[in-house]
Design an enzyme around this catalytic site. Structure first.
Site, PDB file in Angstrom:
ATOM      1  N   ASP A  68      -5.623  -0.217  -2.329  1.00  0.00           N
ATOM      2  CA  ASP A  68      -6.310  -1.134  -3.222  1.00  0.00           C
ATOM      3  C   ASP A  68      -7.661  -1.598  -2.733  1.00  0.00           C
ATOM      4  OD1 ASP A  68      -5.171  -2.709  -1.022  1.00  0.00           O
ATOM      5  OD2 ASP A  68      -5.880  -4.445  -2.163  1.00  0.00           O
TER       6      ASP A  68
ATOM      7  N   GLY B  83       0.766  -1.243   0.000  1.00  0.00           N
ATOM      8  CA  GLY B  83       0.000   0.000   0.000  1.00  0.00           C
ATOM      9  C   GLY B  83       0.797   1.293   0.000  1.00  0.00           C
TER      10      GLY B  83
ATOM     11  N   THR C 267      -2.564  -3.484  12.294  1.00  0.00           N
ATOM     12  CA  THR C 267      -1.351  -3.713  11.507  1.00  0.00           C
ATOM     13  C   THR C 267      -0.155  -2.978  12.092  1.00  0.00           C
ATOM     14  OG1 THR C 267      -2.725  -3.940   9.537  1.00  0.00           O
ATOM     15  CG2 THR C 267      -0.369  -3.597   9.171  1.00  0.00           C
ATOM     16  N   LEU C 268      -0.298  -1.663  12.272  1.00  0.00           N
ATOM     17  CA  LEU C 268       0.836  -0.881  12.769  1.00  0.00           C
ATOM     18  C   LEU C 268       1.209  -1.224  14.194  1.00  0.00           C
ATOM     19  CD1 LEU C 268       0.785   2.770  11.468  1.00  0.00           C
ATOM     20  CD2 LEU C 268       2.560   1.041  11.252  1.00  0.00           C
TER      21      LEU C 268
ATOM     22  N   ASP D 252      -6.194   2.201   9.961  1.00  0.00           N
ATOM     23  CA  ASP D 252      -7.635   1.989  10.067  1.00  0.00           C
ATOM     24  C   ASP D 252      -7.926   1.507  11.491  1.00  0.00           C
ATOM     25  OD1 ASP D 252     -10.268   1.677   9.055  1.00  0.00           O
ATOM     26  OD2 ASP D 252      -9.909  -0.419   8.581  1.00  0.00           O
ATOM     27  N   THR D 253      -8.034   0.192  11.720  1.00  0.00           N
ATOM     28  CA  THR D 253      -8.239  -0.297  13.083  1.00  0.00           C
ATOM     29  C   THR D 253      -6.996  -0.087  13.947  1.00  0.00           C
ATOM     30  OG1 THR D 253      -7.423  -2.500  12.527  1.00  0.00           O
ATOM     31  CG2 THR D 253      -9.788  -2.130  12.289  1.00  0.00           C
ATOM     32  N   GLY D 254      -5.829  -0.053  13.304  1.00  0.00           N
ATOM     33  CA  GLY D 254      -4.569   0.106  14.041  1.00  0.00           C
ATOM     34  C   GLY D 254      -3.862  -1.223  14.299  1.00  0.00           C
TER      35      GLY D 254
ATOM     36  N   GLU E 187       3.638   4.338   6.154  1.00  0.00           N
ATOM     37  CA  GLU E 187       2.452   3.508   5.924  1.00  0.00           C
ATOM     38  C   GLU E 187       1.427   4.268   5.084  1.00  0.00           C
ATOM     39  OE1 GLU E 187       1.029   0.897   5.546  1.00  0.00           O
ATOM     40  OE2 GLU E 187       0.052   0.081   7.319  1.00  0.00           O
TER      41      GLU E 187
HETATM   42  P1  IMP Z   1      -5.575  -1.743  10.037  1.00  0.00           P
HETATM   43  O1  IMP Z   1      -4.763  -2.909  10.492  1.00  0.00           O
HETATM   44  O2  IMP Z   1      -7.035  -1.967  10.218  1.00  0.00           O
HETATM   45  O3  IMP Z   1      -5.112  -0.422  10.633  1.00  0.00           O
HETATM   46  O4  IMP Z   1      -5.433  -1.665   8.484  1.00  0.00           O
HETATM   47  C1  IMP Z   1      -4.366  -1.151   7.874  1.00  0.00           C
HETATM   48  C2  IMP Z   1      -4.208  -1.700   6.475  1.00  0.00           C
HETATM   49  O5  IMP Z   1      -5.458  -2.026   5.870  1.00  0.00           O
HETATM   50  C3  IMP Z   1      -3.575  -0.642   5.613  1.00  0.00           C
HETATM   51  O6  IMP Z   1      -2.193  -0.804   5.573  1.00  0.00           O
HETATM   52  C4  IMP Z   1      -4.247  -0.846   4.281  1.00  0.00           C
HETATM   53  O7  IMP Z   1      -3.465  -1.711   3.493  1.00  0.00           O
HETATM   54  C5  IMP Z   1      -5.580  -1.498   4.581  1.00  0.00           C
HETATM   55  N1  IMP Z   1      -6.707  -0.530   4.544  1.00  0.00           N
HETATM   56  C6  IMP Z   1      -7.382   0.018   5.573  1.00  0.00           C
HETATM   57  N2  IMP Z   1      -8.335   0.864   5.167  1.00  0.00           N
HETATM   58  C7  IMP Z   1      -8.261   0.872   3.824  1.00  0.00           C
HETATM   59  C8  IMP Z   1      -8.993   1.581   2.797  1.00  0.00           C
HETATM   60  O8  IMP Z   1      -9.892   2.401   3.026  1.00  0.00           O
HETATM   61  N3  IMP Z   1      -8.606   1.312   1.515  1.00  0.00           N
HETATM   62  C9  IMP Z   1      -7.604   0.442   1.201  1.00  0.00           C
HETATM   63  N4  IMP Z   1      -6.903  -0.227   2.121  1.00  0.00           N
HETATM   64  C10 IMP Z   1      -7.228  -0.025   3.421  1.00  0.00           C
HETATM   65 MG    MG Z   2      -4.061  -3.121   1.587  1.00  0.00          MG
END
Ligand code: IMP
Ligand code: MG
Length: 175
Positions: free
Chosen positions: A157, A43, A105-106, A101-103, A97
Site C-alpha cells: 500500500d 501487506g 520489521t522482520l 526494506d530496512t529489515g 511477508e
Molecule cells: P522494513 O521494516 O523497513 O523492512 O519495512 C517493511 C514493511 O514496510 C513491509 O512489511 C511493508 O509493509 C512496508 N514497505 C516497505 N517498502 C514498501 C514499499 O515499497 N511499498 C509498500 N510498503 C512497503
Molecule cells: Mg505496509
C-alpha cells in the site's frame, strides 16, 4: 498533489509463475512435516493467499498484524496490533511477508517469535529491497529482488490504498 502509478512492474503472470516456483521449493524442503504459516498483515494478505494454495504440505495458519510505516519511511518502531493466536512452541513456523526494506520489521518479529521456541523458523518474502537494508535478516525464500523504488499493489500500500491491484507497480508522488 498527484499520485502516479506505473504500468505493471511485475505482471500477474510473472507473479503467479514465481509463486508456484517458491511453493515447489517450500513443499520439497518441508516434506514429511507440518507447517505453521504465519502471514504478516496487512501487506502479505494477497501473497499469503496465493502461496498457501500451492504449497503441497499440511499446514495450519495464523496471522500477525503489525505496522512500522508512516507513509513511505520506516520508523524503526514496530507495533504489534494483533499477536498470534497459536502457540508456536515446537512448531515449524514459516513467516510470510510482503516486502523486506530496512529489515527492522522482520528483525523485530523474528526475535519475538524465536523467544517462543519454535522447532524452526524460516522466512519467505515476496519482495526484497536489498539496497535499503539497515539490519540483516536471514531470508530463506525470496520472490523477487527489486531496486529502491516504492512499490504498491498485490497487497502493498501507500497509506492503505492500492492493495487490491493484482500486480506490482512503482509509486511516485508529484507536486
Ligand atoms: P522494513 O521494516 O523497513 O523492512 O519495512 C517493511 C514493511 O514496510 C513491509 O512489511 C511493508 O509493509 C512496508 N514497505 C516497505 N517498502 C514498501 C514499499 O515499497 N511499498 C509498500 N510498503 C512497503
Ligand atoms: Mg505496509
Amino acid at each position: 498533489m498527484a499520485m502516479i502509478i506505473s504500468k505493471p512492474f511485475l505482471t500477474v503472470e510473472q507473479i503467479q509463475k514465481r509463486v508456484k516456483e517458491l511453493a515447489a521449493r517450500i513443499s520439497e524442503d518441508y516434506e514429511g512435516k507440518e507447517i505453521l504459516s504465519v502471514g504478516i498483515l496487512k501487506g502479505a494478505f494477497m501473497f499469503f493467499a496465493d502461496i498457501v494454495k500451492v504449497i503441497q504440505v499440511p499446514m495450519t495458519i495464523d496471522f500477525l498484524i503489525v505496522s512500522s510505516y508512516a507513509k513511505m519511511e520506516s520508523t524503526g518502531e514496530i507495533k504489534i496490533h494483533t499477536d498470534l493466536r497459536e502457540d508456536i512452541k515446537g512448531k515449524d513456523v514459516l513467516l510470510i511477508e510482503d516486502i523486506v526494506d530496512t529489515g527492522f520489521t522482520l528483525n523485530h518479529i523474528r526475535k519475538l517469535l524465536l523467544e517462543r521456541q519454535p522447532a524452526s523458523l524460516k522466512i519467505c518474502t515476496f519482495l526484497d529491497k536489498k539496497p535499503r537494508r539497515r539490519v540483516e535478516v536471514p531470508l530463506d525464500y525470496i520472490g523477487f529482488e527489486i531496486p529502491e523504488d516504492y512499490v504498491v499493489g498485490y497487497g502493498l500500500d501507500y497509506e492503505n490504498r492500492f492493495r487490491n491491484l493484482p500486480y506490482i507497480a512503482i509509486f511516485k508522488e508529484s507536486k
